[in-house]
Design a protein around this motif. Sequence first.
Motif, PDB file in Angstrom:
ATOM      1  N   ARG A 112      67.170  -2.579  51.612  1.00  0.00           N
ATOM      2  CA  ARG A 112      66.690  -1.464  50.535  1.00  0.00           C
ATOM      3  C   ARG A 112      66.089  -0.250  51.119  1.00  0.00           C
ATOM      4  NH1 ARG A 112      66.376  -1.173  45.277  1.00  0.00           N
ATOM      5  NH2 ARG A 112      64.674   0.349  44.372  1.00  0.00           N
ATOM      6  N   ALA A 113      64.906  -0.479  52.096  1.00  0.00           N
ATOM      7  CA  ALA A 113      64.402   0.496  52.813  1.00  0.00           C
ATOM      8  C   ALA A 113      65.213   1.601  53.556  1.00  0.00           C
ATOM      9  CB  ALA A 113      63.325   0.043  53.769  1.00  0.00           C
ATOM     10  N   VAL A 114      66.226   0.885  54.024  1.00  0.00           N
ATOM     11  CA  VAL A 114      67.249   1.917  54.756  1.00  0.00           C
ATOM     12  C   VAL A 114      68.205   2.497  53.773  1.00  0.00           C
ATOM     13  CG1 VAL A 114      69.252   1.846  56.475  1.00  0.00           C
ATOM     14  CG2 VAL A 114      67.243   0.267  56.894  1.00  0.00           C
ATOM     15  N   ARG A 115      68.393   2.044  52.624  1.00  0.00           N
ATOM     16  CA  ARG A 115      69.154   2.768  51.800  1.00  0.00           C
ATOM     17  C   ARG A 115      68.403   3.831  50.869  1.00  0.00           C
ATOM     18  NH1 ARG A 115      71.550  -1.564  47.627  1.00  0.00           N
ATOM     19  NH2 ARG A 115      73.165  -0.007  47.118  1.00  0.00           N
ATOM     20  N   VAL A 116      67.232   3.511  50.619  1.00  0.00           N
ATOM     21  CA  VAL A 116      66.353   4.813  50.133  1.00  0.00           C
ATOM     22  C   VAL A 116      66.039   5.819  51.094  1.00  0.00           C
ATOM     23  CG1 VAL A 116      64.132   5.313  49.385  1.00  0.00           C
ATOM     24  CG2 VAL A 116      65.217   2.920  48.357  1.00  0.00           C
ATOM     25  N   LEU A 117      66.013   5.360  52.364  1.00  0.00           N
ATOM     26  CA  LEU A 117      65.731   6.645  53.401  1.00  0.00           C
ATOM     27  C   LEU A 117      66.878   7.197  53.607  1.00  0.00           C
ATOM     28  CD1 LEU A 117      63.759   7.612  55.477  1.00  0.00           C
ATOM     29  CD2 LEU A 117      64.649   6.001  57.356  1.00  0.00           C
ATOM     30  N   ALA A 118      68.167   6.641  53.367  1.00  0.00           N
ATOM     31  CA  ALA A 118      69.402   7.367  53.609  1.00  0.00           C
ATOM     32  C   ALA A 118      69.705   8.525  52.778  1.00  0.00           C
ATOM     33  CB  ALA A 118      70.447   6.319  53.411  1.00  0.00           C
ATOM     34  N   LEU A 119      68.907   8.533  51.653  1.00  0.00           N
ATOM     35  CA  LEU A 119      69.187   9.645  50.784  1.00  0.00           C
ATOM     36  C   LEU A 119      68.536  10.957  51.168  1.00  0.00           C
ATOM     37  CD1 LEU A 119      68.307   7.841  47.318  1.00  0.00           C
ATOM     38  CD2 LEU A 119      70.602   8.427  48.287  1.00  0.00           C
ATOM     39  N   PRO A 120      67.376  10.862  51.579  1.00  0.00           N
ATOM     40  CA  PRO A 120      66.575  12.228  52.197  1.00  0.00           C
ATOM     41  C   PRO A 120      67.329  12.744  53.446  1.00  0.00           C
ATOM     42  CG  PRO A 120      65.162  10.489  52.398  1.00  0.00           C
ATOM     43  CD  PRO A 120      66.170   9.958  51.507  1.00  0.00           C
ATOM     44  N   VAL A 121      67.976  11.473  54.140  1.00  0.00           N
ATOM     45  CA  VAL A 121      68.647  11.981  55.463  1.00  0.00           C
ATOM     46  C   VAL A 121      69.992  12.793  54.874  1.00  0.00           C
ATOM     47  CG1 VAL A 121      69.805  11.296  57.416  1.00  0.00           C
ATOM     48  CG2 VAL A 121      67.625   9.970  56.803  1.00  0.00           C
ATOM     49  N   TRP A 122      70.637  12.223  54.064  1.00  0.00           N
ATOM     50  CA  TRP A 122      71.771  12.771  53.829  1.00  0.00           C
ATOM     51  C   TRP A 122      71.577  14.507  53.315  1.00  0.00           C
ATOM     52  CZ3 TRP A 122      76.276  11.609  55.117  1.00  0.00           C
ATOM     53  CH2 TRP A 122      76.737  10.357  55.204  1.00  0.00           C
ATOM     54  N   ALA A 123      70.305  14.284  52.220  1.00  0.00           N
ATOM     55  CA  ALA A 123      70.086  15.795  51.762  1.00  0.00           C
ATOM     56  C   ALA A 123      69.747  16.774  53.017  1.00  0.00           C
ATOM     57  CB  ALA A 123      68.977  15.727  50.896  1.00  0.00           C
ATOM     58  N   GLY A 124      68.970  16.175  54.205  1.00  0.00           N
ATOM     59  CA  GLY A 124      68.774  17.132  55.050  1.00  0.00           C
ATOM     60  C   GLY A 124      69.693  17.386  56.001  1.00  0.00           C
ATOM     61  N   ALA A 125      70.615  16.239  56.013  1.00  0.00           N
ATOM     62  CA  ALA A 125      72.118  16.592  56.918  1.00  0.00           C
ATOM     63  C   ALA A 125      72.880  17.892  56.212  1.00  0.00           C
ATOM     64  CB  ALA A 125      72.941  15.430  57.350  1.00  0.00           C
ATOM     65  N   LEU A 126      72.944  17.523  55.057  1.00  0.00           N
ATOM     66  CA  LEU A 126      73.666  18.739  54.384  1.00  0.00           C
ATOM     67  C   LEU A 126      73.082  20.192  54.334  1.00  0.00           C
ATOM     68  CD1 LEU A 126      76.233  19.460  52.704  1.00  0.00           C
ATOM     69  CD2 LEU A 126      74.751  18.836  50.628  1.00  0.00           C
ATOM     70  N   ALA A 127      71.706  19.955  54.289  1.00  0.00           N
ATOM     71  CA  ALA A 127      70.984  21.407  54.323  1.00  0.00           C
ATOM     72  C   ALA A 127      71.186  21.912  55.859  1.00  0.00           C
ATOM     73  CB  ALA A 127      69.594  21.156  54.310  1.00  0.00           C
ATOM     74  N   VAL A 128      70.967  20.878  56.877  1.00  0.00           N
ATOM     75  CA  VAL A 128      71.045  21.621  58.185  1.00  0.00           C
ATOM     76  C   VAL A 128      72.615  22.021  58.486  1.00  0.00           C
ATOM     77  CG1 VAL A 128      71.260  20.800  60.599  1.00  0.00           C
ATOM     78  CG2 VAL A 128      69.548  19.972  59.137  1.00  0.00           C
ATOM     79  N   ALA A 129      73.724  21.365  58.041  1.00  0.00           N
ATOM     80  CA  ALA A 129      75.097  21.661  58.141  1.00  0.00           C
ATOM     81  C   ALA A 129      75.310  23.073  57.347  1.00  0.00           C
ATOM     82  CB  ALA A 129      76.093  20.573  57.174  1.00  0.00           C
ATOM     83  N   TYR A 130      74.667  23.364  56.332  1.00  0.00           N
ATOM     84  CA  TYR A 130      74.694  24.660  55.489  1.00  0.00           C
ATOM     85  C   TYR A 130      74.415  25.681  56.441  1.00  0.00           C
ATOM     86  CZ  TYR A 130      75.030  28.119  51.729  1.00  0.00           C
ATOM     87  OH  TYR A 130      75.298  29.374  51.157  1.00  0.00           O
ATOM     88  N   TRP A 131      73.261  25.314  57.115  1.00  0.00           N
ATOM     89  CA  TRP A 131      72.292  26.227  58.020  1.00  0.00           C
ATOM     90  C   TRP A 131      73.355  26.688  59.305  1.00  0.00           C
ATOM     91  CZ3 TRP A 131      70.851  25.405  62.992  1.00  0.00           C
ATOM     92  CH2 TRP A 131      69.902  26.450  63.528  1.00  0.00           C
ATOM     93  N   ALA A 132      73.841  25.631  59.824  1.00  0.00           N
ATOM     94  CA  ALA A 132      74.699  25.644  60.860  1.00  0.00           C
ATOM     95  C   ALA A 132      75.854  26.206  60.867  1.00  0.00           C
ATOM     96  CB  ALA A 132      74.838  24.189  61.634  1.00  0.00           C
ATOM     97  N   VAL A 133      76.465  26.382  59.675  1.00  0.00           N
ATOM     98  CA  VAL A 133      77.657  27.179  59.433  1.00  0.00           C
ATOM     99  C   VAL A 133      78.084  28.243  60.286  1.00  0.00           C
ATOM    100  CG1 VAL A 133      79.497  28.203  58.083  1.00  0.00           C
ATOM    101  CG2 VAL A 133      78.430  25.744  57.296  1.00  0.00           C
ATOM    102  N   PRO A 134      77.128  29.489  60.253  1.00  0.00           N
ATOM    103  CA  PRO A 134      77.429  30.574  61.006  1.00  0.00           C
ATOM    104  C   PRO A 134      76.745  30.589  62.261  1.00  0.00           C
ATOM    105  CG  PRO A 134      75.581  31.031  59.539  1.00  0.00           C
ATOM    106  CD  PRO A 134      76.179  29.647  59.125  1.00  0.00           C
TER     107      PRO A 134
END
Length: 371
Positions: A213-235
């Motif tokens: 369960r702890a990993v599943r909960v931690l995965a949510l902010p990781v996904w959000a952070g990964a998407l934000a980094v991807a958006y920043w990294a596009v250009p």
Amino acid sequence: MSADATPVPVATRAPERQQQPLPFARASARRAGERVPFFDNAKYLAIVLVAAGHAWEPLREGSRAVTALYMLVYAFHMPVFIVLCGYFSRDWHASTERLARLVRGVAVPYVVFEVAYTLFVRWAGDGPDRPVSLLDPLYLTWFLAALFLWRLTSPLWRLLRWPLPFALAIAMLATLSPSIGNDLALQRVLQFLPYFVLGLLLRPEHFRLVRRRAVRVLALPVWAGALAVAYWAVPRMNYAWFFHSESAEALAAPAWYGPLMTLVTFGCSTVLVACFLAWVPGRRTWCTVLGAGTLYGFLLHGFVAQGAKYLGWYDPAWIRRPLGEITVTLVAAAVMTALCTPAVQRVFGWVAHSRRAYALPGREHGFGHNR
């Protein structure tokens, strides 16, 4: 990988304590031919992401959001498949019987679909003079060529004391070698190799750890952070690094970028694979049966994805607006779902599957059956 994820403990008692079943026990401890729902669920969800990624390709230009999603998905969807292929190759050995099954389950579909894609390219006018070449994989067939080579080498990795660092070193060196050609997609074979070796090193307890369960909960902010980094990294970043198909020189980068990006992308992809697996349902669901047909969806959807571009389905202006992008995504998921159904499996089973195939979706292949 358990959890609703983890199965409900069995009520039998041992001397002073209850015993909990092992959801990822070896086949010898499971009924013959029994599939593990978790792995079929993971295959289906990952293959839908493959379809979505291919559907987004024509929409990347002019859309930073679509490109960010594309980059995020490409960072982990193939590593998921390759890690699981490695996991189910742990006990593979080069006996005559297994080599024959590997040829029937991987090499034969490779030949058939390589010829089919070549004829399709000629029909579409994208390469009317392209010869049939079994050494230059077209579209999706590179994965079958890679799987064949990875599985052949799996006994060798078990002989090494530090197989993963050695595989990473090979991948890093491959990025420094522009002379490695397209024969059998060798760049991809070498650069994706560490994910296969990682799978070879995994054990059932590693999946149980990821499903906590702890990993599943931690995965949510990781996904959000990964998407934000991807958006920043596009250009700012060339997402082709996640394709693992070119050397650093071919990507117009300094040579030292290659080994560095090999380590960076491996770290990012491994974390995202763990986050993805953490949220895959462990119980039987409506999509579990579709997990057995992922090879069919994988190989057949390429005709739809390429045909959509050739036939001008992306030409209408509304397709490049938010509603159109959502529609394209849903259609891609629906098409992939249809191509994974048992009906399609029966129609194309003569080439893409046999009872003992070692290809993407069978019971005893690199994915579905927990051997």
